[in-house]
Design an enzyme around this catalytic site. Structure first.
Site, mmCIF file in Angstrom:
data_model
loop_
_atom_site.group_PDB
_atom_site.id
_atom_site.type_symbol
_atom_site.label_atom_id
_atom_site.label_comp_id
_atom_site.label_asym_id
_atom_site.label_seq_id
_atom_site.Cartn_x
_atom_site.Cartn_y
_atom_site.Cartn_z
ATOM 1 N N SER A 132 -18.616 26.744 7.831
ATOM 2 C CA SER A 132 -18.455 27.286 9.188
ATOM 3 C C SER A 132 -17.015 27.733 9.421
ATOM 4 C CB SER A 132 -18.829 26.220 10.227
ATOM 5 O OG SER A 132 -20.201 25.951 10.166
ATOM 6 N N SER A 178 -2.802 34.933 10.647
ATOM 7 C CA SER A 178 -3.893 35.861 10.953
ATOM 8 C C SER A 178 -4.136 36.898 9.853
ATOM 9 C CB SER A 178 -3.620 36.556 12.289
ATOM 10 O OG SER A 178 -2.411 37.277 12.192
ATOM 11 N N ARG A 269 -61.645 27.931 11.629
ATOM 12 C CA ARG A 269 -61.803 26.480 11.529
ATOM 13 C C ARG A 269 -62.671 25.931 12.665
ATOM 14 N NH1 ARG A 269 -61.836 21.804 8.577
ATOM 15 N NH2 ARG A 269 -60.634 20.137 9.569
ATOM 16 N N PHE A 341 -52.817 24.343 11.296
ATOM 17 C CA PHE A 341 -53.564 24.195 10.036
ATOM 18 C C PHE A 341 -53.878 22.719 9.745
ATOM 19 C CE2 PHE A 341 -53.934 27.959 7.143
ATOM 20 C CZ PHE A 341 -53.474 28.945 8.011
ATOM 21 N N GLY A 343 -53.898 19.062 8.252
ATOM 22 C CA GLY A 343 -53.605 18.563 6.899
ATOM 23 C C GLY A 343 -53.496 19.687 5.884
ATOM 24 N N GLU A 366 -25.472 32.614 7.195
ATOM 25 C CA GLU A 366 -24.774 33.658 7.983
ATOM 26 C C GLU A 366 -24.270 33.119 9.319
ATOM 27 O OE1 GLU A 366 -25.888 37.766 7.864
ATOM 28 O OE2 GLU A 366 -26.859 37.500 5.921
HETATM 29 N N1 CAA Z 1 -14.774 41.169 14.789
HETATM 30 C C1 CAA Z 1 -13.489 41.468 14.524
HETATM 31 N N2 CAA Z 1 -12.511 40.539 14.472
HETATM 32 C C2 CAA Z 1 -12.853 39.265 14.724
HETATM 33 C C3 CAA Z 1 -14.176 38.876 15.015
HETATM 34 C C4 CAA Z 1 -15.159 39.897 15.047
HETATM 35 N N3 CAA Z 1 -16.420 39.615 15.311
HETATM 36 N N4 CAA Z 1 -14.235 37.543 15.194
HETATM 37 C C5 CAA Z 1 -12.974 37.103 15.031
HETATM 38 N N5 CAA Z 1 -12.137 38.132 14.747
HETATM 39 C C6 CAA Z 1 -10.692 38.095 14.520
HETATM 40 C C7 CAA Z 1 -10.006 37.572 15.784
HETATM 41 O O1 CAA Z 1 -9.726 38.632 16.672
HETATM 42 C C8 CAA Z 1 -8.753 36.972 15.219
HETATM 43 O O2 CAA Z 1 -7.846 38.012 14.912
HETATM 44 P P1 CAA Z 1 -6.248 37.864 15.211
HETATM 45 O O3 CAA Z 1 -5.801 36.736 14.339
HETATM 46 O O4 CAA Z 1 -5.704 39.188 14.842
HETATM 47 O O5 CAA Z 1 -6.154 37.510 16.661
HETATM 48 C C9 CAA Z 1 -9.212 36.400 13.864
HETATM 49 O O6 CAA Z 1 -10.386 37.135 13.519
HETATM 50 C C10 CAA Z 1 -9.536 34.912 13.937
HETATM 51 O O7 CAA Z 1 -10.552 34.738 14.913
HETATM 52 P P2 CAA Z 1 -10.968 33.316 15.490
HETATM 53 O O8 CAA Z 1 -9.729 32.607 15.997
HETATM 54 O O9 CAA Z 1 -12.093 33.494 16.437
HETATM 55 O O10 CAA Z 1 -11.450 32.574 14.157
HETATM 56 P P3 CAA Z 1 -12.004 31.121 13.942
HETATM 57 O O11 CAA Z 1 -11.313 30.548 12.770
HETATM 58 O O12 CAA Z 1 -11.994 30.362 15.242
HETATM 59 O O13 CAA Z 1 -13.495 31.379 13.441
HETATM 60 C C11 CAA Z 1 -15.849 31.659 13.653
HETATM 61 C C12 CAA Z 1 -14.441 31.999 14.168
HETATM 62 C C13 CAA Z 1 -16.755 32.432 14.594
HETATM 63 C C14 CAA Z 1 -16.164 30.189 13.719
HETATM 64 C C15 CAA Z 1 -15.984 32.177 12.206
HETATM 65 O O14 CAA Z 1 -15.228 31.411 11.306
HETATM 66 C C16 CAA Z 1 -17.419 32.201 11.741
HETATM 67 O O15 CAA Z 1 -18.163 33.139 12.047
HETATM 68 N N6 CAA Z 1 -17.837 31.160 10.964
HETATM 69 C C17 CAA Z 1 -19.126 31.146 10.331
HETATM 70 C C18 CAA Z 1 -18.998 31.702 8.943
HETATM 71 C C19 CAA Z 1 -20.288 32.266 8.450
HETATM 72 O O16 CAA Z 1 -21.019 32.905 9.172
HETATM 73 N N7 CAA Z 1 -20.542 32.054 7.167
HETATM 74 C C20 CAA Z 1 -21.727 32.544 6.582
HETATM 75 C C21 CAA Z 1 -21.436 33.100 5.219
HETATM 76 S S1 CAA Z 1 -22.498 34.344 4.723
HETATM 77 C C22 CAA Z 1 -23.849 33.564 4.098
HETATM 78 O O17 CAA Z 1 -24.381 32.659 4.646
HETATM 79 C C23 CAA Z 1 -24.267 34.157 2.832
HETATM 80 C C24 CAA Z 1 -25.694 34.245 2.536
HETATM 81 O O18 CAA Z 1 -26.020 33.872 1.488
HETATM 82 C C25 CAA Z 1 -26.722 34.874 3.362
#
Ligand code: CAA
Length: 416
Positions: A132, A178, A269, A341, A343, A366
């Site tokens: 996350s 950042s 059923r 369904f 059992g 995701e």
């Molecule tokens: N669009 C553009 N920029 C964004 C953004 C967005 N949607 N969300 C955040 N940012 C930018 C912010 O503006 C910020 O930029 P600055 O530093 O320039 O101000 C920077 O990113 C950091 O943002 P946050 O402070 O909001 O970041 P955070 O560390 O608090 O994290 C979070 C935010 C929403 C929790 C993020 O980490 C997140 O989405 N986590 C989940 C990760 C995830 O989805 N993983 C899945 C992997 S894919 C997968 O599952 C693969 C598969 O097999 C299907």
């Protein structure tokens, strides 16, 4: 705000996907779930029917049908098999970083190959200790001369091993807050890049989920996404905004598929001298299930339309809403289908337990649904200024005064 728009083209791709789902996917879904192997004939069917170009713009060799069409296709495939749905959708997830952040050269190089189905693509963001909290990743990319050297491990790479191209996120500037992370396009085979642990999964067993290891992988500067270091986290977040409606559509497809089995079974059923479908308790369940699926579909199409319209300001919120809502619906509806369904639903001879197993991961990957709701809440809080005038209608003296007293008491206690 744009209204839901489903173009003729999107409807066309939905019909193509439905045909592929019924003729190719559904008949083999159980087999590939059992053996936990990638269905090559399904990949061939995607290619022959042009499905891998649906979301890729025409100027890069795709059909340019957008994210609405992508979602309709994912729904149709997932209605027949959740694993196959994500095996398809993950190509969109892998290609979005190139679409949102790639240089013109990178787009021209990779997107047409993906659109034609010559190359499959995967997305490497998560790590063992960075799920996350994606920003806390440790995988490193260090510039040595004209090359970046990538070292580290990625977890949960869906389509890993099947894919030829990987968008890989790595730390290029550990001291920056950042601009810590950059994204790279890495092709396979490249020395030092290996597929390690292949996971044995509860669901989506038709698609591999693996660890990808980068042991001194050398790539040229031209592999740096967008040609600019430090943009990786932004590109990852923008990618997820575009990709989450696809996971949401997977949820809708799973729920719709399980609902159809539940209705069909309830009509057949017989118990207590009547079929289940004529019993009030079952009708109540079916009614709730159907309504939830339709509500979820509406939200998915709303998020996808906003993404196609480039409504950046609302896509983040709507994609998170659609993803969390629809995948929760998938879990609820598939669980109810198993219940109907009885059992039989618990047994592998019957199709619905697979839907329930496939649905579980959609609430997790995701971005977990808990993270999605946090994203939604952050957006709501950010937008609160739009209706700040209503604050005047909430008398604040009482609870603010209470808050101040309490804070003073806590402070006094802390001082001893
Ligand atoms: N669009 C553009 N920029 C964004 C953004 C967005 N949607 N969300 C955040 N940012 C930018 C912010 O503006 C910020 O930029 P600055 O530093 O320039 O101000 C920077 O990113 C950091 O943002 P946050 O402070 O909001 O970041 P955070 O560390 O608090 O994290 C979070 C935010 C929403 C929790 C993020 O980490 C997140 O989405 N986590 C989940 C990760 C995830 O989805 N993983 C899945 C992997 S894919 C997968 O599952 C693969 C598969 O097999 C299907």
């Amino acid at each position: 705000m744009s209204q839901i728009v489903i173009s003729e083209e999107a409807r066309h791709w939905q019909q193509v996907a439905r045909k592929v789902a019924e003729e190719v996917v559904r008949p083999v879904a159980r087999h590939y779930d059992e053996v936990q192997e990638y269905p090559e004939e399904v990949r061939q069917a995607y290619i022959e029917n042009g499905l891998l170009g649906v979301w890729i713009p025409k100027e890069y060799g795709g059909h340019g049908a957008g994210i609405v069409a992508l979602c309709l296709v994912v729904e149709e495939l997932s209605r027949a098999c959740g694993g196959t749905g994500v095996a398809y959708a993950v190509n969109a997830l892998g290609s979005f970083p190139i679409l949102v952040g790639g240089t013109e050269e990178q787009k021209q190089k990779y997107l047409p190959q993906i659109a034609r189905g010559e190359k499959m693509i995967a997305f490497c963001l998560s790590e063992k200790f960075a799920g996350s909290d994606a920003g806390s990743m440790r995988c490193r990319a260090v510039l040595e001369g004209d090359e970046y050297v990538i070292r580290g491990e990625k977890k949960w790479t869906t389509n890993g091993g099947v894919a030829d191209i990987y968008t890989v996120f790595a730390v290029t500037d550990p001291n920056s807050k950042s601009r810590r992370i950059s994204a790279f396009v890495v092709e396979r085979p490249t020395p030092g890049f290996s597929i390690e642990k292949v996971e044995d999964k509860m669901g989506i067993r038709a698609v591999p989920v693996v660890e990808t290891h980068f042991d001194g992988v050398r790539v040229g500067k031209d592999a740096l996404l967008g040609g600019r270091a430090g943009m990786g986290f932004k590109h990852a977040m923008q990618t997820l905004d575009f990709a989450r409606p696809g996971v949401a559509a997977q949820g809708v497809g799973l729920a719709q598929g399980a609902l159809e089995y539940a209705v069909t079974y309830a009509l057949r059923r017989q118990q207590f001298g009547q079929n289940l479908a004529s019993m009030g308790v079952i009708m109540d369940m079916l009614g709730r299930m159907g309504s939830k699926v339709e509500a979820a579909r509406g939200l998915v199409l709303r998020a996808a339309t906003a993404a196609d319209a480039g409504e950046q300001a609302v896509v983040n919120r709507l994609a998170a809403m659609a993803k969390s809502f629809s995948t929760d619906v998938a879990m609820e509806v598939t669980t109810d289908a198993v219940q109907i369904f009885g059992g039989y639903g618990f047994m592998k001879d019957y199709p619905v337990e697979k839907y329930m197993r496939d649905a579980k991961i959609t609430q997790i990957y995701e971005g977990t649904n808990q993270i999605q709701r946090m994203v939604v809440a952050r957006n709501l809080i950010k937008e609160a200024g739009n209706y700040s005038h209503i604050g005047a209608y909430i008398p604040t003296e009482e609870f603010n005064a209470y808050g101040a007293d309490e804070a003073a008491a806590v402070e006094a206690e802390a001082k001893g």
